[in-house]
Design a protein around this motif. Structure first.
Motif, PDB file in Angstrom:
ATOM      1  N   LEU A  29       0.812  -1.221   0.000  1.00 18.58           N
ATOM      2  CA  LEU A  29       0.000   0.000   0.000  1.00 18.58           C
ATOM      3  C   LEU A  29       0.843   1.269   0.000  1.00 18.58           C
ATOM      4  CD1 LEU A  29      -2.824  -1.037   2.494  1.00 18.58           C
ATOM      5  CD2 LEU A  29      -3.000  -0.805   0.007  1.00 18.58           C
ATOM      6  N   LYS A  30       2.158   1.132   0.188  1.00 18.75           N
ATOM      7  CA  LYS A  30       3.010   2.315   0.248  1.00 18.75           C
ATOM      8  C   LYS A  30       2.952   3.135  -1.035  1.00 18.75           C
ATOM      9  CE  LYS A  30       6.429   0.375   3.466  1.00 18.75           C
ATOM     10  NZ  LYS A  30       7.821  -0.140   3.588  1.00 18.75           N
ATOM     11  N   VAL A  31       2.754   2.462  -2.183  1.00 22.41           N
ATOM     12  CA  VAL A  31       2.769   3.194  -3.458  1.00 22.41           C
ATOM     13  C   VAL A  31       1.617   4.185  -3.544  1.00 22.41           C
ATOM     14  CG1 VAL A  31       3.956   1.350  -4.683  1.00 22.41           C
ATOM     15  CG2 VAL A  31       1.468   1.370  -4.623  1.00 22.41           C
ATOM     16  N   PHE A  32       0.541   3.932  -2.784  1.00 18.44           N
ATOM     17  CA  PHE A  32      -0.601   4.835  -2.852  1.00 18.44           C
ATOM     18  C   PHE A  32      -0.393   6.094  -2.017  1.00 18.44           C
ATOM     19  CE2 PHE A  32      -2.387   0.698  -3.983  1.00 18.44           C
ATOM     20  CZ  PHE A  32      -2.962   1.033  -5.192  1.00 18.44           C
ATOM     21  N   LEU A  33       0.751   6.176  -1.341  1.00 14.43           N
ATOM     22  CA  LEU A  33       1.116   7.397  -0.633  1.00 14.43           C
ATOM     23  C   LEU A  33       1.858   8.364  -1.549  1.00 14.43           C
ATOM     24  CD1 LEU A  33       2.297   5.868   2.767  1.00 14.43           C
ATOM     25  CD2 LEU A  33       0.052   6.792   2.188  1.00 14.43           C
ATOM     26  N   ARG A  34       2.040   7.975  -2.797  1.00 17.02           N
ATOM     27  CA  ARG A  34       2.757   8.804  -3.763  1.00 17.02           C
ATOM     28  C   ARG A  34       1.988  10.099  -4.011  1.00 17.02           C
ATOM     29  NH1 ARG A  34       4.132   6.822  -9.926  1.00 17.02           N
ATOM     30  NH2 ARG A  34       5.754   8.346 -10.375  1.00 17.02           N
ATOM     31  N   GLY A  35       2.714  11.214  -4.157  1.00 14.86           N
ATOM     32  CA  GLY A  35       2.087  12.518  -4.357  1.00 14.86           C
ATOM     33  C   GLY A  35       1.363  12.638  -5.686  1.00 14.86           C
ATOM     34  N   ASP A  36       0.282  13.406  -5.696  1.00 12.72           N
ATOM     35  CA  ASP A  36      -0.513  13.579  -6.912  1.00 12.72           C
ATOM     36  C   ASP A  36       0.288  14.199  -8.048  1.00 12.72           C
ATOM     37  OD1 ASP A  36      -2.724  12.506  -5.686  1.00 12.72           O
ATOM     38  OD2 ASP A  36      -3.624  14.444  -5.173  1.00 12.72           O
ATOM     39  N   GLU A  37       1.096  15.204  -7.747  1.00 12.57           N
ATOM     40  CA  GLU A  37       1.854  15.870  -8.806  1.00 12.57           C
ATOM     41  C   GLU A  37       2.917  14.945  -9.380  1.00 12.57           C
ATOM     42  OE1 GLU A  37       2.735  18.284 -11.684  1.00 12.57           O
ATOM     43  OE2 GLU A  37       1.029  18.535 -10.311  1.00 12.57           O
ATOM     44  N   ASP A  38       3.478  14.080  -8.549  1.00  9.22           N
ATOM     45  CA  ASP A  38       4.458  13.105  -9.022  1.00  9.22           C
ATOM     46  C   ASP A  38       3.796  12.141 -10.006  1.00  9.22           C
ATOM     47  OD1 ASP A  38       6.860  11.764  -9.244  1.00  9.22           O
ATOM     48  OD2 ASP A  38       6.475  10.479  -7.523  1.00  9.22           O
ATOM     49  N   ILE A  39       2.587  11.710  -9.696  1.00  7.56           N
ATOM     50  CA  ILE A  39       1.842  10.830 -10.595  1.00  7.56           C
ATOM     51  C   ILE A  39       1.540  11.546 -11.910  1.00  7.56           C
ATOM     52  CG2 ILE A  39      -0.332   9.592 -10.906  1.00  7.56           C
ATOM     53  CD1 ILE A  39      -0.396   9.196  -7.860  1.00  7.56           C
ATOM     54  N   ALA A  40       1.058  12.778 -11.821  1.00  8.82           N
ATOM     55  CA  ALA A  40       0.708  13.540 -13.022  1.00  8.82           C
ATOM     56  C   ALA A  40       1.922  13.758 -13.918  1.00  8.82           C
ATOM     57  CB  ALA A  40       0.090  14.884 -12.622  1.00  8.82           C
ATOM     58  N   GLU A  41       3.064  14.044 -13.311  1.00  2.64           N
ATOM     59  CA  GLU A  41       4.276  14.290 -14.087  1.00  2.64           C
ATOM     60  C   GLU A  41       4.717  13.042 -14.838  1.00  2.64           C
ATOM     61  OE1 GLU A  41       7.158  16.779 -15.658  1.00  2.64           O
ATOM     62  OE2 GLU A  41       5.302  17.182 -14.536  1.00  2.64           O
ATOM     63  N   GLU A  42       4.594  11.885 -14.204  1.00  5.29           N
ATOM     64  CA  GLU A  42       4.952  10.649 -14.900  1.00  5.29           C
ATOM     65  C   GLU A  42       4.043  10.409 -16.099  1.00  5.29           C
ATOM     66  OE1 GLU A  42       5.122   5.807 -14.198  1.00  5.29           O
ATOM     67  OE2 GLU A  42       5.437   7.147 -12.493  1.00  5.29           O
ATOM     68  N   ILE A  43       2.762  10.676 -15.927  1.00  3.99           N
ATOM     69  CA  ILE A  43       1.821  10.488 -17.039  1.00  3.99           C
ATOM     70  C   ILE A  43       2.141  11.441 -18.184  1.00  3.99           C
ATOM     71  CG2 ILE A  43      -0.606  10.688 -17.711  1.00  3.99           C
ATOM     72  CD1 ILE A  43      -1.291   9.886 -14.796  1.00  3.99           C
ATOM     73  N   ARG A  44       2.442  12.705 -17.849  1.00  5.38           N
ATOM     74  CA  ARG A  44       2.736  13.694 -18.895  1.00  5.38           C
ATOM     75  C   ARG A  44       4.025  13.369 -19.636  1.00  5.38           C
ATOM     76  NH1 ARG A  44       1.753  17.503 -14.463  1.00  5.38           N
ATOM     77  NH2 ARG A  44      -0.442  18.158 -14.490  1.00  5.38           N
ATOM     78  N   ARG A  45       5.017  12.885 -18.938  1.00  7.64           N
ATOM     79  CA  ARG A  45       6.337  12.676 -19.530  1.00  7.64           C
ATOM     80  C   ARG A  45       6.507  11.308 -20.180  1.00  7.64           C
ATOM     81  NH1 ARG A  45      10.633  15.979 -18.344  1.00  7.64           N
ATOM     82  NH2 ARG A  45      10.230  17.731 -16.941  1.00  7.64           N
ATOM     83  N   GLN A  46       5.887  10.282 -19.609  1.00  9.16           N
ATOM     84  CA  GLN A  46       6.216   8.926 -20.027  1.00  9.16           C
ATOM     85  C   GLN A  46       5.087   8.186 -20.720  1.00  9.16           C
ATOM     86  OE1 GLN A  46       8.066   6.688 -16.882  1.00  9.16           O
ATOM     87  NE2 GLN A  46       9.426   8.340 -16.298  1.00  9.16           N
ATOM     88  N   ILE A  47       3.908   8.739 -20.756  1.00  7.25           N
ATOM     89  CA  ILE A  47       2.800   8.045 -21.411  1.00  7.25           C
ATOM     90  C   ILE A  47       2.253   8.848 -22.587  1.00  7.25           C
ATOM     91  CG2 ILE A  47       0.435   7.205 -21.117  1.00  7.25           C
ATOM     92  CD1 ILE A  47       1.136   6.348 -18.335  1.00  7.25           C
ATOM     93  N   LEU A  48       1.808  10.068 -22.319  1.00  6.76           N
ATOM     94  CA  LEU A  48       1.123  10.846 -23.354  1.00  6.76           C
ATOM     95  C   LEU A  48       1.991  11.122 -24.579  1.00  6.76           C
ATOM     96  CD1 LEU A  48      -0.870  13.326 -21.083  1.00  6.76           C
ATOM     97  CD2 LEU A  48      -1.604  11.137 -22.073  1.00  6.76           C
ATOM     98  N   PRO A  49       3.270  11.492 -24.444  1.00  6.62           N
ATOM     99  CA  PRO A  49       4.069  11.755 -25.656  1.00  6.62           C
ATOM    100  C   PRO A  49       4.216  10.538 -26.554  1.00  6.62           C
ATOM    101  CG  PRO A  49       5.130  12.674 -23.713  1.00  6.62           C
ATOM    102  CD  PRO A  49       4.028  11.800 -23.223  1.00  6.62           C
ATOM    103  N   HIS A  50       4.132   9.348 -26.001  1.00  4.05           N
ATOM    104  CA  HIS A  50       4.287   8.142 -26.808  1.00  4.05           C
ATOM    105  C   HIS A  50       2.988   7.744 -27.501  1.00  4.05           C
ATOM    106  CE1 HIS A  50       8.357   7.155 -25.351  1.00  4.05           C
ATOM    107  NE2 HIS A  50       7.949   7.705 -24.225  1.00  4.05           N
ATOM    108  N   LEU A  51       1.867   8.069 -26.903  1.00  2.00           N
ATOM    109  CA  LEU A  51       0.583   7.722 -27.511  1.00  2.00           C
ATOM    110  C   LEU A  51       0.060   8.813 -28.438  1.00  2.00           C
ATOM    111  CD1 LEU A  51      -1.349   6.054 -24.541  1.00  2.00           C
ATOM    112  CD2 LEU A  51      -0.399   4.947 -26.558  1.00  2.00           C
ATOM    113  N   PHE A  52       0.242  10.064 -28.036  1.00  2.00           N
ATOM    114  CA  PHE A  52      -0.323  11.175 -28.795  1.00  2.00           C
ATOM    115  C   PHE A  52       0.748  12.223 -29.120  1.00  2.00           C
ATOM    116  CE2 PHE A  52      -3.600   9.746 -25.643  1.00  2.00           C
ATOM    117  CZ  PHE A  52      -4.355   8.992 -26.538  1.00  2.00           C
TER     118      PHE A  52
END
Length: 247
Positions: A140-163
């Motif tokens: 459950l420790k991973v769910f303590l991850r900060g919201d902005e950290d999650i958002a930054e990973e999505i912006r940098r590592q997912i969206l540029p590759h799909l769109f």
């Protein structure tokens, strides 16, 4: 997805209680109480995990002893009794041990715990040697991850590759682990893929998707004249006689 998901070795506890297979009953009870854990792996002489002794195993032994026929085992009872002292971890343990590898993804460890109804898993290497222990709380420790950290990973590592050719950037909002995606993308077939990848990001609780395709252009009827153009007059024009006022 290019992001590297967390694995068991990222969250496991490395300094753990381990029992030798010859450990006596009362020593096991004391060790579990001192370490404040409900179970511990049992090691053979080479340090390999061969089983697990839990509080449930200890209680089953005590239940069996107290259920013995009248007159059997009378006298001292409990973990300090001679009978309990003669019982070892090898006799008490549940075997084979349910284990997990250090490189296993966290969802795999969670599924293993759920399938076998256990709260903790010994972590072993390819040779079966103990590396640590992972618990439900560790997962459950991973769910303590900060919201902005999650958002930054999505912006940098997912969206540029799909769109990569998106006319407008996809907007990512994360609140308490819930990700909201909004905007327009050139290929709507990739929207389910994006949702799946985002859902797999460590710390994501849920995904709310409001992505849409590009704006639709109205279909023009090819038989209609273009807007702004006056169709040519067909037939001969009627000219008024000179001097006519048109009345």
């Amino acid at each position: 997805m290019t992001g590297t998901p967390h694995v068991v070795s990222d969250v496991m506890t490395q300094t753990v209680l381990a029992l030798r297979h010859g450990a006596a009953f009362k020593d096991i009870v004391k060790a579990l109480q001192r370490w404040q854990v409900s179970a511990a792996p049992v090691l053979d002489d080479d340090g390999r995990v061969v089983g697990v002794v839990s509080e449930a195993d200890l209680l089953h032994k005590e239940e069996a002893r107290t259920a013995a026929p009248a007159g059997y085992g009378q006298g001292r009872s409990g973990p300090d009794s001679p009978e309990s002292a003669s019982v070892t971890a090898a006799a008490l343990m549940t075997t084979p041990a349910i284990t997990v590898r250090p490189e296993a993804p966290l969802p795999e460890a969670a599924r293993t715990m759920a399938r076998h109804g256990v709260k903790r898993l010994p972590v072993v290497d390819a040779d079966g040697l103990l590396q640590g222990v992972v618990s439900r709380a560790d997962l459950l420790k991973v769910f303590l991850r900060g919201d902005e950290d999650i958002a930054e990973e999505i912006r940098r590592q997912i969206l540029p590759h799909l769109f990569p050719d998106s006319a407008e950037p996809v907007r990512v909002l994360v609140r308490d682990g819930v990700v909201t995606l909004t905007g327009r993308v050139p290929d709507t077939a990739l929207i389910p893929v994006a949702v799946g990848w985002v859902r797999g990001v460590d710390g994501v609780v849920a995904v709310e998707c409001a992505l849409a395709g590009p704006p639709r252009r109205p279909d023009l009827d090819p038989d209609l004249p273009d807007a702004g153009r006056v169709p040519p007059h067909r037939g001969r024009a009627h000219r008024l006689p000179e001097g006519s006022g048109g009345s």
